[in-house]
Design a protein around this motif. Sequence first.
Motif, PDB file in Angstrom:
ATOM      1  N   LEU A 137     -10.949  -8.071  33.392  1.00  0.00           N
ATOM      2  CA  LEU A 137     -11.766  -9.198  33.836  1.00  0.00           C
ATOM      3  C   LEU A 137     -13.176  -9.105  33.257  1.00  0.00           C
ATOM      4  O   LEU A 137     -13.766 -10.120  32.863  1.00  0.00           O
ATOM      5  N   ALA A 138     -13.697  -7.899  33.181  1.00  0.00           N
ATOM      6  CA  ALA A 138     -15.057  -7.699  32.671  1.00  0.00           C
ATOM      7  C   ALA A 138     -15.183  -8.068  31.193  1.00  0.00           C
ATOM      8  O   ALA A 138     -16.291  -8.282  30.702  1.00  0.00           O
ATOM      9  N   ARG A 139     -14.072  -8.159  30.505  1.00  0.00           N
ATOM     10  CA  ARG A 139     -14.104  -8.549  29.093  1.00  0.00           C
ATOM     11  C   ARG A 139     -14.204 -10.070  28.919  1.00  0.00           C
ATOM     12  O   ARG A 139     -14.158 -10.557  27.784  1.00  0.00           O
ATOM     13  N   GLY A 140     -14.282 -10.795  30.015  1.00  0.00           N
ATOM     14  CA  GLY A 140     -14.494 -12.228  29.887  1.00  0.00           C
ATOM     15  C   GLY A 140     -13.379 -13.095  30.412  1.00  0.00           C
ATOM     16  O   GLY A 140     -13.193 -14.224  29.948  1.00  0.00           O
ATOM     17  N   PHE A 141     -12.631 -12.589  31.434  1.00  0.00           N
ATOM     18  CA  PHE A 141     -11.525 -13.356  31.996  1.00  0.00           C
ATOM     19  C   PHE A 141     -11.698 -13.513  33.508  1.00  0.00           C
ATOM     20  O   PHE A 141     -12.359 -12.704  34.158  1.00  0.00           O
ATOM     21  N   VAL A 142     -11.092 -14.568  34.046  1.00  0.00           N
ATOM     22  CA  VAL A 142     -11.278 -14.932  35.450  1.00  0.00           C
ATOM     23  C   VAL A 142      -9.915 -15.080  36.120  1.00  0.00           C
ATOM     24  O   VAL A 142      -9.008 -15.720  35.571  1.00  0.00           O
ATOM     25  N   ASP A 143      -9.778 -14.496  37.299  1.00  0.00           N
ATOM     26  CA  ASP A 143      -8.596 -14.642  38.149  1.00  0.00           C
ATOM     27  C   ASP A 143      -8.688 -16.007  38.832  1.00  0.00           C
ATOM     28  O   ASP A 143      -9.501 -16.216  39.728  1.00  0.00           O
ATOM     29  N   THR A 144      -7.859 -16.956  38.414  1.00  0.00           N
ATOM     30  CA  THR A 144      -8.036 -18.344  38.860  1.00  0.00           C
ATOM     31  C   THR A 144      -7.732 -18.535  40.340  1.00  0.00           C
ATOM     32  O   THR A 144      -8.378 -19.347  40.999  1.00  0.00           O
ATOM     33  N   PHE A 145      -6.758 -17.799  40.883  1.00  0.00           N
ATOM     34  CA  PHE A 145      -6.474 -17.962  42.308  1.00  0.00           C
ATOM     35  C   PHE A 145      -7.664 -17.499  43.137  1.00  0.00           C
ATOM     36  O   PHE A 145      -8.079 -18.185  44.078  1.00  0.00           O
ATOM     37  N   ARG A 146      -8.239 -16.349  42.792  1.00  0.00           N
ATOM     38  CA  ARG A 146      -9.401 -15.860  43.540  1.00  0.00           C
ATOM     39  C   ARG A 146     -10.629 -16.738  43.306  1.00  0.00           C
ATOM     40  O   ARG A 146     -11.494 -16.847  44.162  1.00  0.00           O
ATOM     41  N   LEU A 147     -10.706 -17.370  42.154  1.00  0.00           N
ATOM     42  CA  LEU A 147     -11.804 -18.296  41.891  1.00  0.00           C
ATOM     43  C   LEU A 147     -11.822 -19.417  42.916  1.00  0.00           C
ATOM     44  O   LEU A 147     -12.882 -19.789  43.445  1.00  0.00           O
ATOM     45  N   LEU A 148     -10.648 -19.956  43.237  1.00  0.00           N
ATOM     46  CA  LEU A 148     -10.558 -21.102  44.140  1.00  0.00           C
ATOM     47  C   LEU A 148     -10.289 -20.714  45.589  1.00  0.00           C
ATOM     48  O   LEU A 148     -10.530 -21.514  46.493  1.00  0.00           O
ATOM     49  N   ALA A 149      -9.773 -19.507  45.813  1.00  0.00           N
ATOM     50  CA  ALA A 149      -9.441 -19.079  47.178  1.00  0.00           C
ATOM     51  C   ALA A 149      -9.900 -17.638  47.382  1.00  0.00           C
ATOM     52  O   ALA A 149      -9.083 -16.726  47.492  1.00  0.00           O
ATOM     53  N   PRO A 150     -11.214 -17.413  47.442  1.00  0.00           N
ATOM     54  CA  PRO A 150     -11.735 -16.041  47.449  1.00  0.00           C
ATOM     55  C   PRO A 150     -11.335 -15.211  48.651  1.00  0.00           C
ATOM     56  O   PRO A 150     -11.323 -13.976  48.569  1.00  0.00           O
ATOM     57  N   GLN A 151     -10.986 -15.846  49.785  1.00  0.00           N
ATOM     58  CA  GLN A 151     -10.675 -15.089  50.993  1.00  0.00           C
ATOM     59  C   GLN A 151      -9.236 -15.256  51.466  1.00  0.00           C
ATOM     60  O   GLN A 151      -8.870 -14.736  52.514  1.00  0.00           O
TER      61      GLN A 151
ATOM     62  N   TYR B 295      -0.323 -13.529  38.227  1.00  0.00           N
ATOM     63  CA  TYR B 295      -1.662 -14.087  38.017  1.00  0.00           C
ATOM     64  C   TYR B 295      -1.676 -15.146  36.918  1.00  0.00           C
ATOM     65  O   TYR B 295      -0.880 -15.094  35.974  1.00  0.00           O
ATOM     66  N   PHE B 296      -2.645 -16.037  37.040  1.00  0.00           N
ATOM     67  CA  PHE B 296      -3.147 -16.829  35.931  1.00  0.00           C
ATOM     68  C   PHE B 296      -4.605 -16.433  35.726  1.00  0.00           C
ATOM     69  O   PHE B 296      -5.429 -16.593  36.630  1.00  0.00           O
ATOM     70  N   LEU B 297      -4.911 -15.915  34.558  1.00  0.00           N
ATOM     71  CA  LEU B 297      -6.278 -15.630  34.151  1.00  0.00           C
ATOM     72  C   LEU B 297      -6.671 -16.621  33.061  1.00  0.00           C
ATOM     73  O   LEU B 297      -5.818 -17.079  32.287  1.00  0.00           O
ATOM     74  N   VAL B 298      -7.945 -16.941  32.984  1.00  0.00           N
ATOM     75  CA  VAL B 298      -8.437 -17.788  31.894  1.00  0.00           C
ATOM     76  C   VAL B 298      -9.731 -17.198  31.335  1.00  0.00           C
ATOM     77  O   VAL B 298     -10.448 -16.469  32.019  1.00  0.00           O
ATOM     78  N   SER B 299     -10.003 -17.518  30.092  1.00  0.00           N
ATOM     79  CA  SER B 299     -11.307 -17.183  29.517  1.00  0.00           C
ATOM     80  C   SER B 299     -12.409 -17.785  30.372  1.00  0.00           C
ATOM     81  O   SER B 299     -12.262 -18.883  30.917  1.00  0.00           O
ATOM     82  N   GLU B 300     -13.520 -17.080  30.475  1.00  0.00           N
ATOM     83  CA  GLU B 300     -14.605 -17.543  31.352  1.00  0.00           C
ATOM     84  C   GLU B 300     -15.043 -18.964  31.023  1.00  0.00           C
ATOM     85  O   GLU B 300     -15.380 -19.736  31.921  1.00  0.00           O
ATOM     86  N   ARG B 301     -15.016 -19.337  29.749  1.00  0.00           N
ATOM     87  CA  ARG B 301     -15.502 -20.663  29.403  1.00  0.00           C
ATOM     88  C   ARG B 301     -14.540 -21.774  29.792  1.00  0.00           C
ATOM     89  O   ARG B 301     -14.858 -22.961  29.640  1.00  0.00           O
ATOM     90  N   LEU B 302     -13.340 -21.412  30.315  1.00  0.00           N
ATOM     91  CA  LEU B 302     -12.406 -22.423  30.814  1.00  0.00           C
ATOM     92  C   LEU B 302     -12.551 -22.680  32.309  1.00  0.00           C
ATOM     93  O   LEU B 302     -11.840 -23.528  32.860  1.00  0.00           O
ATOM     94  N   VAL B 303     -13.439 -21.976  32.966  1.00  0.00           N
ATOM     95  CA  VAL B 303     -13.545 -22.084  34.430  1.00  0.00           C
ATOM     96  C   VAL B 303     -13.757 -23.522  34.879  1.00  0.00           C
ATOM     97  O   VAL B 303     -13.159 -23.977  35.865  1.00  0.00           O
ATOM     98  N   ALA B 304     -14.578 -24.266  34.173  1.00  0.00           N
ATOM     99  CA  ALA B 304     -14.848 -25.652  34.577  1.00  0.00           C
ATOM    100  C   ALA B 304     -13.597 -26.521  34.531  1.00  0.00           C
ATOM    101  O   ALA B 304     -13.517 -27.541  35.225  1.00  0.00           O
ATOM    102  N   ALA B 305     -12.603 -26.123  33.733  1.00  0.00           N
ATOM    103  CA  ALA B 305     -11.377 -26.909  33.607  1.00  0.00           C
ATOM    104  C   ALA B 305     -10.348 -26.599  34.688  1.00  0.00           C
ATOM    105  O   ALA B 305      -9.366 -27.333  34.842  1.00  0.00           O
TER     106      ALA B 305
END
Length: 266
Positions: A181-195, A219-229
Motif C-alpha cells: 500500500l505504501a508504494r502507492g495503492f489503496v484498499d478500496t473497501f477500507r477507503l469507503l468503509a473504514p470501520q 481485495y480490490f486495490l487501485v493506484s492512488e490517483r484512481l481514488v476519485a474514480a
Amino acid sequence: MLKFVSFNVNGLRAIWKKNFPADFAALQADVFALQETKLQAGQMSDRPFPDYQAYWHYSTVKKGYSGTAVFSKLPVLKVRYGIGDEAVDAEGRVLTLEFPQFFFVTAYVPNSQDGLKRLPFRLNFEEKFADYLQSLDVEKPVIVCGDLNVAHEEIDLANPDSNHFNPGFSDEERSAFSQLLARGFVDTFRLLAPQEKCYSWWSYRTRARERNIGWRIDYFLVSERLVAAVKGAKILSDIMGSDHCPIELDLDETLIAACNEDKELQ
C-alpha cells in the motif's frame, strides 16, 4: 460506470454446478476475475461466456491447483502471464490485462500454510509482486484484485487474538501488505468503509460461514490517483458456492480518463 468483480471460486468445475453461471450473468460485470480455478487447458471451454473474451493462466506444476482467469467485455490491448518469476509463474497466480486507460491485475497470492512453512516463498512473491505492480503504475493506473491471502488489520477477521501467528495474519504477511500500500495503492473497501466488519472467506469447518466467523482476504486495490474514480466497493456475501464470496469494484469511467490526463500533465 465500469463494474469489476473478483471471486476465488475454489475450483471452477465444482462451482459451475452450484449456480455459478446464473450468478455470473446476474452480476453483469464488465471485467470478471477468478482465482483458484484449478484447471488445465482443455478441461473447460476456452470461452464459456459468449459475451466475454476469456484469458486463462494455468498452473503447470501440478493438475487441479491454483490458476487464474479473467473474462472481459472491454477490448484488451495486451495480456501478460505472470510477473517474470519462474517459480511463481508456473503456479498460474498472476494474470494482467492491459486496457487503454489502465492495467487490470488479478492475483492468487500463495498461502503460507500451517506453521508458516511456505512463508519464505510467500514473502519472495510479495516483494516481486509489489515491484511488478509499481512498474505497471509508472505506465498507467493499476487495478489489482484477488485472493491476497492476508487479513491486513484486526478489523479484517473475526478472531484476531487467536490467529496472530497463523497464515494470513502473521506479522510478516501484514507488514508486506502495508508495504505494498505504501508504494502507492489503496484498499478500496477500507477507503469507503473504514470501520465496517465484513468478511470474504469462511472456513468450511465449524459452520464458520453460518456464524459469520470469517476473514477479509479478497481485495480490490487501485493506484492512488484512481481514488476519485472509486464509486463503490462491495463484498457480495450472499453469493454462495465457494468458501469465498465475490467482491465488486465500481469505477467512474470518465474519472479514470481524468486521472490519466492529470498524470500526463505532471
